[in-house]
Design a protein around this motif. Structure first.
Motif, PDB file in Angstrom:
ATOM      1  N   UNK A 188      -5.566 -61.335  61.725  1.00 40.35           N
ATOM      2  CA  UNK A 188      -5.023 -62.669  61.516  1.00 40.35           C
ATOM      3  C   UNK A 188      -5.053 -63.494  62.797  1.00 40.35           C
ATOM      4  N   UNK A 189      -5.891 -63.094  63.757  1.00 42.43           N
ATOM      5  CA  UNK A 189      -5.995 -63.857  64.992  1.00 42.43           C
ATOM      6  C   UNK A 189      -6.572 -65.220  64.705  1.00 42.43           C
ATOM      7  N   UNK A 190      -6.172 -66.212  65.518  1.00 41.93           N
ATOM      8  CA  UNK A 190      -6.743 -67.540  65.389  1.00 41.93           C
ATOM      9  C   UNK A 190      -6.035 -68.418  64.380  1.00 41.93           C
ATOM     10  N   UNK A 191      -4.861 -68.059  63.933  1.00 37.25           N
ATOM     11  CA  UNK A 191      -4.187 -68.828  62.896  1.00 37.25           C
ATOM     12  C   UNK A 191      -3.602 -70.128  63.411  1.00 37.25           C
ATOM     13  N   UNK A 192      -3.603 -70.351  64.718  1.00 39.70           N
ATOM     14  CA  UNK A 192      -3.051 -71.597  65.246  1.00 39.70           C
ATOM     15  C   UNK A 192      -4.135 -72.553  65.727  1.00 39.70           C
ATOM     16  N   UNK A 247      -7.184 -67.829  56.372  1.00 43.36           N
ATOM     17  CA  UNK A 247      -6.112 -68.605  55.750  1.00 43.36           C
ATOM     18  C   UNK A 247      -4.720 -68.125  56.168  1.00 43.36           C
ATOM     19  N   UNK A 248      -4.677 -66.986  56.862  1.00 48.83           N
ATOM     20  CA  UNK A 248      -3.442 -66.466  57.454  1.00 48.83           C
ATOM     21  C   UNK A 248      -2.448 -65.870  56.452  1.00 48.83           C
ATOM     22  N   UNK A 249      -2.640 -66.104  55.185  1.00 51.21           N
ATOM     23  CA  UNK A 249      -1.852 -65.459  54.149  1.00 51.21           C
ATOM     24  C   UNK A 249      -2.667 -65.577  52.855  1.00 51.21           C
ATOM     25  N   UNK A 250      -2.170 -65.009  51.777  1.00 59.04           N
ATOM     26  CA  UNK A 250      -2.920 -65.049  50.519  1.00 59.04           C
ATOM     27  C   UNK A 250      -2.638 -66.343  49.772  1.00 59.04           C
ATOM     28  N   UNK A 251      -3.714 -67.003  49.354  1.00 55.59           N
ATOM     29  CA  UNK A 251      -3.620 -68.232  48.586  1.00 55.59           C
ATOM     30  C   UNK A 251      -4.423 -68.123  47.305  1.00 55.59           C
ATOM     31  N   UNK A 252      -4.079 -68.974  46.342  1.00 58.56           N
ATOM     32  CA  UNK A 252      -4.930 -69.195  45.190  1.00 58.56           C
ATOM     33  C   UNK A 252      -5.883 -70.336  45.541  1.00 58.56           C
ATOM     34  N   UNK A 253      -7.116 -70.019  45.744  1.00 64.05           N
ATOM     35  CA  UNK A 253      -8.112 -71.012  46.131  1.00 64.05           C
ATOM     36  C   UNK A 253      -8.754 -71.568  44.862  1.00 64.05           C
ATOM     37  N   UNK A 254      -8.678 -72.867  44.688  1.00 63.61           N
ATOM     38  CA  UNK A 254      -9.162 -73.488  43.464  1.00 63.61           C
ATOM     39  C   UNK A 254     -10.515 -74.170  43.633  1.00 63.61           C
ATOM     40  N   UNK A 255     -10.777 -74.711  44.806  1.00 58.96           N
ATOM     41  CA  UNK A 255     -12.034 -75.393  45.071  1.00 58.96           C
ATOM     42  C   UNK A 255     -12.565 -74.965  46.431  1.00 58.96           C
ATOM     43  N   UNK A 286     -15.125 -63.886  49.616  1.00 60.89           N
ATOM     44  CA  UNK A 286     -13.684 -63.844  49.868  1.00 60.89           C
ATOM     45  C   UNK A 286     -13.249 -62.463  50.321  1.00 60.89           C
ATOM     46  N   UNK A 287     -12.134 -62.446  51.014  1.00 56.17           N
ATOM     47  CA  UNK A 287     -11.477 -61.202  51.388  1.00 56.17           C
ATOM     48  C   UNK A 287     -10.030 -61.283  50.935  1.00 56.17           C
ATOM     49  N   UNK A 288      -9.508 -60.160  50.484  1.00 58.63           N
ATOM     50  CA  UNK A 288      -8.090 -60.090  50.132  1.00 58.63           C
ATOM     51  C   UNK A 288      -7.339 -59.148  51.066  1.00 58.63           C
ATOM     52  N   UNK A 289      -8.044 -58.611  52.064  1.00 57.68           N
ATOM     53  CA  UNK A 289      -7.415 -57.673  52.990  1.00 57.68           C
ATOM     54  C   UNK A 289      -7.525 -58.171  54.431  1.00 57.68           C
ATOM     55  N   UNK A 290      -7.401 -59.500  54.603  1.00 57.40           N
ATOM     56  CA  UNK A 290      -7.386 -60.119  55.922  1.00 57.40           C
ATOM     57  C   UNK A 290      -8.653 -59.845  56.717  1.00 57.40           C
ATOM     58  N   UNK A 291      -9.785 -59.938  56.030  1.00 58.79           N
ATOM     59  CA  UNK A 291     -11.072 -59.867  56.714  1.00 58.79           C
ATOM     60  C   UNK A 291     -11.638 -58.479  56.901  1.00 58.79           C
ATOM     61  N   UNK A 309      -5.938 -63.494  39.661  1.00 60.99           N
ATOM     62  CA  UNK A 309      -6.558 -62.531  40.577  1.00 60.99           C
ATOM     63  C   UNK A 309      -7.882 -63.059  41.108  1.00 60.99           C
ATOM     64  N   UNK A 310      -8.635 -63.744  40.260  1.00 61.58           N
ATOM     65  CA  UNK A 310      -9.945 -64.249  40.650  1.00 61.58           C
ATOM     66  C   UNK A 310      -9.853 -65.274  41.782  1.00 61.58           C
ATOM     67  N   UNK A 311      -8.752 -65.982  41.884  1.00 61.21           N
ATOM     68  CA  UNK A 311      -8.646 -67.065  42.873  1.00 61.21           C
ATOM     69  C   UNK A 311      -8.032 -66.619  44.201  1.00 61.21           C
ATOM     70  N   UNK A 312      -7.512 -65.418  44.287  1.00 64.67           N
ATOM     71  CA  UNK A 312      -6.757 -65.016  45.477  1.00 64.67           C
ATOM     72  C   UNK A 312      -7.658 -64.661  46.655  1.00 64.67           C
ATOM     73  N   UNK A 313      -7.268 -65.117  47.842  1.00 70.82           N
ATOM     74  CA  UNK A 313      -8.023 -64.793  49.062  1.00 70.82           C
ATOM     75  C   UNK A 313      -7.139 -64.975  50.286  1.00 70.82           C
ATOM     76  N   UNK A 314      -7.366 -64.136  51.278  1.00 72.07           N
ATOM     77  CA  UNK A 314      -6.733 -64.302  52.592  1.00 72.07           C
ATOM     78  C   UNK A 314      -7.729 -64.878  53.602  1.00 72.07           C
ATOM     79  N   UNK A 315      -8.998 -64.645  53.368  1.00 68.38           N
ATOM     80  CA  UNK A 315     -10.076 -65.132  54.232  1.00 68.38           C
ATOM     81  C   UNK A 315     -11.232 -65.591  53.353  1.00 68.38           C
TER      82      UNK A 315
END
Length: 259
Positions: free
Chosen positions: A1-5, A121-129, A147-152, A227-233
């Motif tokens: 999760x480096x680089x979140x700022x 994205x620094x946390x899990x989001x539902x990405x729509x577009x 996409x990644x769901x395990x922080x890259x 589930x299809x929309x979830x991503x951390x990266x």
């Protein structure tokens, strides 16, 4: 999760997302618009990295280069890169449309034109577009959204984008997804064609929910659709520049690059 700022400048990458852990997110159903979310552009200010940037050599050394978007370009329209800060990747996520990221000059061989952009994205989001906005260069002719769901730690394909329908099978081994074709499952990876990628200063904005079978249950959302929309990266793999007039962009005197 480096680089979140990280903060920076031109919105070259567009990701509209609703947080999977944030309260108050609403979904509305309207005729002609099956999903109208409360959405936010969470890319702005997020951590981002690029495998190649103009002004930087393969070994990290400073590299001087001048990139001209077409054969008629002059000193006022060509881009000068002389260090890593000329057109850095942080410019892609700061929301400032007066700045941009620029890749190095790319080889003419299509298999050597890959550049990868990765957003944390620094946390899990539902990405729509998801989408790309080009600068003084063409949109990529072939690219993959991953996409990644395990922080890259690992990535899987989310959607394929091509200039020509036949590229779906040739390059990715999947069938082309017609515009009105509903996916077999919510988790089906579609291959979409965008024939007009040979225009500069334009954009592609693509829905990750378009033609998903789970949409028929709205306003309720089945677990498979969420589930299809979830991503951390999110990773944008820019694979090839577009073909113009039956040949690659290298067919004219312009420099080949992404921006």
């Amino acid at each position: 999760m480096a680089g979140c700022t990280v903060t920076g400048a031109l919105l070259v990458l567009v990701l509209f997302a609703t947080s999977s852990v944030e309260a108050g997110v609403s979904l509305e159903v309207e005729e002609g618009f099956p999903l109208r979310p409360t959405y936010f552009n969470f890319v702005i200010g997020k951590g981002i990295a690029a495998t190649r940037t103009c002004g930087v050599g393969d070994n990290g050394e400073t590299k001087d280069e001048v990139l001209c978007p077409n054969e008629l370009a002059d000193d006022t329209t060509c881009l000068t890169c002389n260090n890593a800060d000329s057109y850095p990747i942080k410019n892609a996520v700061d929301g400032n449309t007066s700045t941009m990221w620029v890749s190095p000059r790319l080889p003419e061989a299509p298999d050597l034109q890959e550049v990868v952009l990765t957003v944390d994205l620094c946390q899990e989001y539902e990405v729509l577009f998801a989408g790309l906005v080009s600068g003084p260069s063409h949109l990529p002719g072939v690219w993959v959204l991953e996409r990644s769901r395990d922080y890259g730690q690992s990535y899987t394909p989310w959607q394929y984008y091509v200039q020509h329908e036949e590229d779906c099978r040739t390059l990715f081994g999947v069938e082309h997804s017609a515009q009105d074709q509903v996916a077999a499952q919510d988790s089906t990876v579609r291959c979409i064609s965008f024939p007009d990628t040979n225009t500069m200063n334009t954009r592609i904005l693509s829905s990750l929910l378009d033609r998903r079978p789970g949409l028929r249950f709205l306003p309720e959302r089945p677990e498979s659709l969420v589930e299809w929309t979830l991503a951390t990266n999110v990773r944008f793999r820019l694979l090839q520049v577009p073909v113009v007039g039956g040949s690659g962009l290298s067919g004219n005197e312009s420099d080949i690059f992404y921006s």
